[in-house]
Motif scaffolding. Structure first.
Motif, PDB file in Angstrom:
ATOM      1  N   ASP A 132       0.818  -1.227   0.000  1.00 45.47           N
ATOM      2  CA  ASP A 132       0.000   0.000   0.000  1.00 45.47           C
ATOM      3  C   ASP A 132       0.843   1.266   0.000  1.00 45.47           C
ATOM      4  O   ASP A 132       0.356   2.333  -0.358  1.00 45.47           O
ATOM      5  N   VAL A 133       2.103   1.164   0.414  1.00 48.81           N
ATOM      6  CA  VAL A 133       2.942   2.357   0.529  1.00 48.81           C
ATOM      7  C   VAL A 133       4.135   2.356  -0.441  1.00 48.81           C
ATOM      8  O   VAL A 133       4.650   3.423  -0.772  1.00 48.81           O
ATOM      9  N   ILE A 134       4.548   1.210  -0.928  1.00 53.13           N
ATOM     10  CA  ILE A 134       5.715   1.143  -1.817  1.00 53.13           C
ATOM     11  C   ILE A 134       5.572   2.059  -3.035  1.00 53.13           C
ATOM     12  O   ILE A 134       6.477   2.848  -3.310  1.00 53.13           O
ATOM     13  N   PRO A 135       4.467   2.006  -3.789  1.00 53.14           N
ATOM     14  CA  PRO A 135       4.376   2.878  -4.970  1.00 53.14           C
ATOM     15  C   PRO A 135       4.419   4.367  -4.622  1.00 53.14           C
ATOM     16  O   PRO A 135       5.042   5.157  -5.344  1.00 53.14           O
ATOM     17  N   ILE A 136       3.811   4.746  -3.525  1.00 53.40           N
ATOM     18  CA  ILE A 136       3.796   6.153  -3.108  1.00 53.40           C
ATOM     19  C   ILE A 136       5.192   6.575  -2.656  1.00 53.40           C
ATOM     20  O   ILE A 136       5.651   7.671  -2.961  1.00 53.40           O
ATOM     21  N   MET A 171       1.653  10.334   5.397  1.00 52.28           N
ATOM     22  CA  MET A 171       2.700  11.348   5.439  1.00 52.28           C
ATOM     23  C   MET A 171       3.238  11.613   4.034  1.00 52.28           C
ATOM     24  O   MET A 171       3.404  12.759   3.630  1.00 52.28           O
ATOM     25  N   LEU A 172       3.500  10.567   3.288  1.00 55.10           N
ATOM     26  CA  LEU A 172       4.039  10.725   1.933  1.00 55.10           C
ATOM     27  C   LEU A 172       3.027  11.389   0.993  1.00 55.10           C
ATOM     28  O   LEU A 172       3.412  12.195   0.133  1.00 55.10           O
ATOM     29  N   GLN A 173       1.752  11.068   1.176  1.00 54.98           N
ATOM     30  CA  GLN A 173       0.724  11.724   0.367  1.00 54.98           C
ATOM     31  C   GLN A 173       0.697  13.212   0.652  1.00 54.98           C
ATOM     32  O   GLN A 173       0.563  14.038  -0.256  1.00 54.98           O
ATOM     33  N   GLU A 174       0.803  13.604   1.924  1.00 53.48           N
ATOM     34  CA  GLU A 174       0.816  15.021   2.305  1.00 53.48           C
ATOM     35  C   GLU A 174       2.054  15.716   1.754  1.00 53.48           C
ATOM     36  O   GLU A 174       1.964  16.819   1.227  1.00 53.48           O
ATOM     37  N   LEU A 175       3.197  15.093   1.903  1.00 51.50           N
ATOM     38  CA  LEU A 175       4.440  15.679   1.414  1.00 51.50           C
ATOM     39  C   LEU A 175       4.448  15.787  -0.108  1.00 51.50           C
ATOM     40  O   LEU A 175       5.057  16.703  -0.658  1.00 51.50           O
ATOM     41  N   GLY A 176       3.766  14.867  -0.750  1.00 49.97           N
ATOM     42  CA  GLY A 176       3.704  14.877  -2.210  1.00 49.97           C
ATOM     43  C   GLY A 176       2.821  15.945  -2.783  1.00 49.97           C
ATOM     44  O   GLY A 176       2.883  16.261  -3.972  1.00 49.97           O
ATOM     45  N   ARG A 177       2.001  16.569  -1.949  1.00 48.44           N
ATOM     46  CA  ARG A 177       1.067  17.602  -2.438  1.00 48.44           C
ATOM     47  C   ARG A 177       1.724  18.920  -2.619  1.00 48.44           C
ATOM     48  O   ARG A 177       2.453  19.525  -2.056  1.00 48.44           O
TER      49      ARG A 177
END
Length: 177
Positions: A132-136, A171-177
């Motif tokens: 669930d997190v590897i691709p992100i 966290m990665l989704q937020e940082l990616g925005r």
């Protein structure tokens, strides 16, 4: 039907499935012999090992590398307290998301075992949730080494594997925005 007869039929069926995924001119006789050799080396019955090879082929592991890859997955499954299907899944997810070579499977396996050893998790749990997190993580230029270290740290500090992957993903989704 005898046990041997049933095993032979299962093996023939598995090889026929594998043959549907291989290229024209593929040497199926040599492949079958390689399957027997790998089965003996791992101690897994030939039908089960051929199912692992088929799973690897469907996950884009090239036919000329899937025996070696399946051997790595077997070792990961044994050391990681999981089954070969879960090991194949987490390895191929990392290979595909990060653009690794199939020959990097052992490196990925070592990182997963290291995460298990340094954290409070197993490769089984990582295999079920890390996809669930590897691709992100890959999309956000977080290396697999960094991802593995974060999972070891979070689980060692008492956060369950499923929750830790959710935290890292958010966290990665937020940082990616």
């Amino acid at each position: 039907m005898t046990m041997l007869g049933k095993s032979y039929i299962e093996l023939e069926s598995s090889i026929a499935e594998i043959d549907t995924l291989t290229s024209d001119g593929f040497d199926l006789d040599q492949y079958t012999q390689d399957l027997f050799d790998a089965s003996r080396a791992t101690g897994i019955d030939t039908s089960t090992f051929s199912e692992n090879v088929y799973t690897a082929l469907t996950a884009s592991i090239p036919e000329d590398m899937d025996m070696d890859f399946s051997m790595v997955a077997h070792k990961l499954a044994t050391g990681g307290f999981t089954n070969e299907a879960n090991a194949i899944d987490v390895l191929t997810t990392a290979i595909n998301a990060y653009g690794y070579e199939v020959s990097d499977a052992m490196k990925i396996s070592d990182l997963l075992i290291g995460t298990q050893d340094r954290g409070k998790t197993t490769v089984d749990e990582l295999g079920k949730h890390l996809g669930d997190v590897i691709p992100i993580a890959s999309d956000n230029n977080v290396s697999f080494e960094q991802l593995s270290a974060s999972m070891a740290l979070l689980t060692r500090n008492g956060i369950g594997t499923a929750r830790a992957t959710t935290y890292v993903r958010s966290m990665l989704q937020e940082l990616g925005r």
